[in-house]
Design an enzyme around this catalytic site. Structure first.
Site, mmCIF file in Angstrom:
data_model
loop_
_atom_site.group_PDB
_atom_site.id
_atom_site.type_symbol
_atom_site.label_atom_id
_atom_site.label_comp_id
_atom_site.label_asym_id
_atom_site.label_seq_id
_atom_site.Cartn_x
_atom_site.Cartn_y
_atom_site.Cartn_z
ATOM 1 N N ILE A 268 -26.492 -37.630 17.085
ATOM 2 C CA ILE A 268 -25.971 -36.272 16.928
ATOM 3 C C ILE A 268 -25.380 -36.070 15.543
ATOM 4 C CG2 ILE A 268 -24.198 -34.673 17.757
ATOM 5 C CD1 ILE A 268 -24.644 -35.972 20.575
ATOM 6 N N TYR B 91 -15.150 -44.168 29.535
ATOM 7 C CA TYR B 91 -15.692 -43.150 28.623
ATOM 8 C C TYR B 91 -15.138 -41.779 28.998
ATOM 9 C CZ TYR B 91 -19.088 -40.155 26.246
ATOM 10 O OH TYR B 91 -19.673 -39.187 25.471
#
Length: 259
Positions: A14, A145
């Site tokens: 990204i 996460y």
């Protein structure tokens, strides 16, 4: 006047896609990473360098280096660097794995924000944090996460209020599962049921749009990416906690759900 944007973890995925889009849109881009993967850079408007986001001193050095290359200032900093592991908390995780995620995903954003502040306040800049749809409700098999992305949500919301008087915009971008190297070898109930439907380019376009959005008009703090993330985010805003829990469990876990 050329605008400048610094992107952490920008060598691939990204971050790289965001850098390429913003460079095409006329930005001067700083792409900094822990790994050496800059062979794709062929533009004088893209500057590369080393950054360990868990080390505040390299943050300070990298930002100063890029500011000098960009003409003396930085308009936007994108906290993009992140890592994950997938699987049950006790079976796949460990003390070291959990600490590593906190070091990169949480400390990296905290250190990045603190180091960026002197540059952003001078010109009324913008801080963009890459969070995740896993900040909507705790995600099984990605517990640590998910927790780090909740932390990013909290940091973003707090600093958006704290730094408003300084003229600094703070926002976050929330993709769901995206087909980047972070998900290589990762398979959970959530990835199987929801699919890995976003490309790095799709997320990058959303990040670039937030980077370029008019300052504080209208005030939008969190920006979910993709139909699934947008629907989940909107549902969470108007649903009681028990319903959010039930929907999340049905979408991300094979375990029995007790109402």
């Amino acid at each position: 006047m050329t605008r400048s944007v610094f992107i952490s973890g920008g060598a691939r995925g990204i971050g790289r896609a965001t850098a390429e889009i913003l460079a095409e849109r006329g930005w001067t881009v700083g792409v900094y990473d822990l790994v050496d993967g800059f062979d794709w850079v062929h533009s004088d408007s893209v500057h590369t360098g080393f950054l360990d986001v868990s080390d505040p001193h390299t943050w300070e050095d990298a930002l100063a280096e890029f500011a000098a290359a960009a003409g003396g200032g930085i308009d936007v900093v994108v906290n993009n660097a992140g890592i994950l592991y997938g699987g049950p908390f006790m079976e796949e995780g460990s003390y070291d794995k959990g600490a590593q995620l906190v070091d990169v995903n949480v400390k990296g954003v905290l250190f990045g924000a603190r180091a960026a502040y002197p540059w952003l306040k001078d010109g009324g800049g913008k801080l963009v944090n890459i969070a995740s749809a896993s900040a909507i409700y705790g995600t099984p098999d990605m517990a640590v996460y998910s927790a780090t992305k909740f932390a990013i949500r909290g940091i973003t919301e707090a600093l958006e209020l704290e730094w408003a008087e300084e003229g600094i915009d703070v926002a976050s971008v929330w993709p769901l599962y995206a087909a980047t190297g972070m998900l290589d070898g990762v398979e959970t109930s959530g990835t199987r049921r929801l699919g890995v439907n976003l490309t790095p380019a799709e997320v990058a376009r959303a990040v670039a749009d937030v980077v370029e959005a008019p300052r504080r008009s209208p005030i939008r703090i969190h920006h979910p990416v993709g139909r699934q993330a947008k629907l989940a985010y909107l549902t969470s805003r108007f649903s009681p906690t028990w319903l959010c829990r039930y929907i999340n469990a049905k979408l991300t876990s094979d375990r029995p759900v007790r109402l």
